[in-house]
Every structure is written in structure tokens, then in C-alpha cells.
Motif scaffolding. Sequence first.
Motif, mmCIF file in Angstrom:
data_model
loop_
_atom_site.group_PDB
_atom_site.id
_atom_site.type_symbol
_atom_site.label_atom_id
_atom_site.label_comp_id
_atom_site.label_asym_id
_atom_site.label_seq_id
_atom_site.Cartn_x
_atom_site.Cartn_y
_atom_site.Cartn_z
ATOM 1 N N VAL A 177 4.034 1.517 8.699
ATOM 2 C CA VAL A 177 4.961 0.432 9.042
ATOM 3 C C VAL A 177 4.318 -0.917 8.754
ATOM 4 C CG1 VAL A 177 6.182 -0.715 10.930
ATOM 5 C CG2 VAL A 177 6.213 1.785 10.764
ATOM 6 N N TRP A 178 3.075 -1.086 9.181
ATOM 7 C CA TRP A 178 2.388 -2.361 8.944
ATOM 8 C C TRP A 178 2.171 -2.604 7.452
ATOM 9 C CZ3 TRP A 178 -1.558 -1.052 13.320
ATOM 10 C CH2 TRP A 178 -0.984 -1.385 14.563
ATOM 11 N N LEU A 179 1.800 -1.551 6.718
ATOM 12 C CA LEU A 179 1.609 -1.689 5.275
ATOM 13 C C LEU A 179 2.930 -2.057 4.608
ATOM 14 C CD1 LEU A 179 -0.229 -1.497 2.810
ATOM 15 C CD2 LEU A 179 0.190 0.969 2.757
ATOM 16 N N GLY A 180 4.028 -1.472 5.097
ATOM 17 C CA GLY A 180 5.339 -1.815 4.561
ATOM 18 C C GLY A 180 5.672 -3.284 4.761
ATOM 19 N N ILE A 181 5.309 -3.815 5.922
ATOM 20 C CA ILE A 181 5.563 -5.242 6.194
ATOM 21 C C ILE A 181 4.754 -6.115 5.239
ATOM 22 C CG2 ILE A 181 5.242 -7.079 7.908
ATOM 23 C CD1 ILE A 181 5.835 -4.912 10.063
ATOM 24 N N ILE A 182 3.517 -5.723 4.988
ATOM 25 C CA ILE A 182 2.671 -6.484 4.060
ATOM 26 C C ILE A 182 3.256 -6.434 2.651
ATOM 27 C CG2 ILE A 182 0.392 -6.578 2.964
ATOM 28 C CD1 ILE A 182 -0.735 -5.481 5.651
ATOM 29 N N LYS A 183 3.708 -5.235 2.234
ATOM 30 C CA LYS A 183 4.322 -5.093 0.914
ATOM 31 C C LYS A 183 5.550 -5.996 0.795
ATOM 32 C CE LYS A 183 1.909 -1.468 -0.804
ATOM 33 N NZ LYS A 183 1.162 -1.486 -2.100
ATOM 34 N N PHE A 184 6.298 -6.106 1.903
ATOM 35 C CA PHE A 184 7.475 -6.975 1.916
ATOM 36 C C PHE A 184 7.072 -8.420 1.656
ATOM 37 C CE2 PHE A 184 10.313 -9.870 4.183
ATOM 38 C CZ PHE A 184 11.547 -9.508 3.659
ATOM 39 N N TRP A 185 6.039 -8.873 2.363
ATOM 40 C CA TRP A 185 5.569 -10.245 2.183
ATOM 41 C C TRP A 185 5.070 -10.495 0.764
ATOM 42 C CZ3 TRP A 185 6.858 -14.102 5.093
ATOM 43 C CH2 TRP A 185 7.121 -13.907 6.457
ATOM 44 N N LEU A 186 4.541 -9.452 0.133
ATOM 45 C CA LEU A 186 4.034 -9.572 -1.236
ATOM 46 C C LEU A 186 5.142 -9.420 -2.271
ATOM 47 C CD1 LEU A 186 0.706 -7.530 -0.886
ATOM 48 C CD2 LEU A 186 0.918 -10.002 -1.225
ATOM 49 N N GLY A 187 6.370 -9.138 -1.804
ATOM 50 C CA GLY A 187 7.505 -9.044 -2.717
ATOM 51 C C GLY A 187 7.761 -7.666 -3.280
ATOM 52 N N ASN A 188 7.018 -6.663 -2.803
ATOM 53 C CA ASN A 188 7.223 -5.288 -3.275
ATOM 54 C C ASN A 188 8.247 -4.596 -2.367
ATOM 55 O OD1 ASN A 188 5.179 -5.723 -5.198
ATOM 56 N ND2 ASN A 188 3.595 -5.130 -3.734
ATOM 57 N N LEU A 189 9.506 -4.932 -2.554
ATOM 58 C CA LEU A 189 10.543 -4.549 -1.605
ATOM 59 C C LEU A 189 10.799 -3.039 -1.578
ATOM 60 C CD1 LEU A 189 13.130 -7.437 -2.106
ATOM 61 C CD2 LEU A 189 11.114 -7.337 -0.632
ATOM 62 N N HIS A 190 10.761 -2.404 -2.757
ATOM 63 C CA HIS A 190 11.017 -0.964 -2.789
ATOM 64 C C HIS A 190 9.924 -0.211 -2.036
ATOM 65 C CE1 HIS A 190 12.295 2.952 -4.185
ATOM 66 N NE2 HIS A 190 11.068 3.190 -4.635
ATOM 67 N N GLU A 191 8.661 -0.548 -2.308
ATOM 68 C CA GLU A 191 7.543 0.097 -1.604
ATOM 69 C C GLU A 191 7.601 -0.198 -0.114
ATOM 70 O OE1 GLU A 191 3.458 0.385 -3.451
ATOM 71 O OE2 GLU A 191 4.332 -1.203 -4.705
ATOM 72 N N ALA A 192 7.973 -1.432 0.215
ATOM 73 C CA ALA A 192 8.061 -1.819 1.623
ATOM 74 C C ALA A 192 9.078 -0.950 2.349
ATOM 75 C CB ALA A 192 8.455 -3.294 1.731
ATOM 76 N N HIS A 193 10.249 -0.816 1.762
ATOM 77 C CA HIS A 193 11.309 -0.008 2.383
ATOM 78 C C HIS A 193 10.865 1.443 2.535
ATOM 79 C CE1 HIS A 193 15.278 1.486 3.392
ATOM 80 N NE2 HIS A 193 15.169 2.376 2.422
ATOM 81 N N MET A 194 10.249 1.990 1.497
ATOM 82 C CA MET A 194 9.824 3.384 1.510
ATOM 83 C C MET A 194 8.779 3.629 2.605
ATOM 84 S SD MET A 194 8.196 5.613 -1.639
ATOM 85 C CE MET A 194 6.702 4.610 -1.673
ATOM 86 N N LEU A 195 7.778 2.747 2.711
ATOM 87 C CA LEU A 195 6.715 2.919 3.682
ATOM 88 C C LEU A 195 7.218 2.767 5.113
ATOM 89 C CD1 LEU A 195 3.914 0.985 1.803
ATOM 90 C CD2 LEU A 195 3.695 3.330 2.630
ATOM 91 N N MET A 196 8.055 1.752 5.328
ATOM 92 C CA MET A 196 8.572 1.553 6.684
ATOM 93 C C MET A 196 9.478 2.699 7.115
ATOM 94 S SD MET A 196 9.109 -2.559 7.223
ATOM 95 C CE MET A 196 9.779 -2.998 5.632
#
Length: 203
Positions: A177-196
Amino acid sequence: YTLASQELDGIERGSEWALLQVSIAYIYNCRFELEKGISTAQQAIPVLETLGDTSGLIRAYQVIAAWRDLDISEEYSRKSIDLASELGDSRTVAKINAGMSISLRNAGKLQEAYASLSSSIATMEKLDTSELGFYYSYKGVIETDMGMFDVAEQSCQKGVNFAKQIGDHNGEEKGKVWLGIIKFWLGNLHEAHMLMTEGVSMA
């Protein structure tokens, strides 16, 4: 809790009484009745001090360190660290440092939180790896707060990998979940959604 309270009535105010008092205080804290927990632990402290029971005092101080007030929490965490250091108990010192990093971050003391958790990780890498997945991931959370996104991503990924390797599902869940939030901030929205999504589904 009820049985423990009843046992107190028939015990003199010695070692057994004080340690049982601390155990009851822990139960109060687990039930989020923090004021009762602190009050109960405080009753045990004079007895433990008289007996010179350092381990018991550390446990009592840790009950009080769970209090919402950062100044009180930090004061009793540092008292616990001093006593554990006197005993040469590096594992307990590291665990207290890790816990204190959460309170420090919540209070906005990010540099102190980062230093506290980094110290804990350095020790636990040598002694006890069971919680390192959570520690690395939480280090990434603090680094995110500090604007260190690339480093934070590496820390969280390391935390997820480590938790998965040792079968720490709770650490893996939070780390994703935390890694997904970081990915979101970095603009990697697909990875963020998948991880969260993966993290939440593990809860």
C-alpha cells in the motif's frame, strides 16, 4: 483482565503484584483505554524502582510511552532506551527506537524519526529480521514525507521483498500500500493502482 484484577487483591505489593499491575496496564492499552493503562503502570513503578527490577520498569515505561502526548511518549521511550542500554539489550533498544519513529513522524519531527528508525534497522539487521519488512517500508514512508521519493521507492520495495521472503503478510500488505502511494506520487498510476489493490486485498 478480570482474573488478573482479582489476583491483585490477594497479593502483597511486591514483585508479583507490580508485574501483574503492568500486565493489566498492557491490557488497558490494547483496549485503547490509555488513561487507565498509564495510571495502572504508574502505580507499579515505585515498587519496581524499590526492587531494582529494570526489566519490569522498561515494560511499565513502554505502557506510558503509548500515550498520545508526544513529550510524554518520547520521555518514557528514552527512559526505556536508557535502561535497556544498561542491560545491554540491543534488541529492545531497536524495537523502542522503531516505535518512537512513528510518534516522531506523527509529530512532524521527520529528521529525528528517520534517525531513530535507521538506527533500529541497523541493529535489527544483525539480530532479528522478523520485522525488517515493516521497518524498511516505514522508512520509505518517512522518506516520502521528506520528499526523497526515489530513495523512498527503493526502501519500500526492499520492505515488500523482505516481508514476502520471510512470510510476513502484515508487513507485505502495508508495504505494498505504501509503495503504491509512492508510485502514485511519482506518476506511475497503473503500478500504484495494482500495488494498492494487492495490498488491500491481503488485509
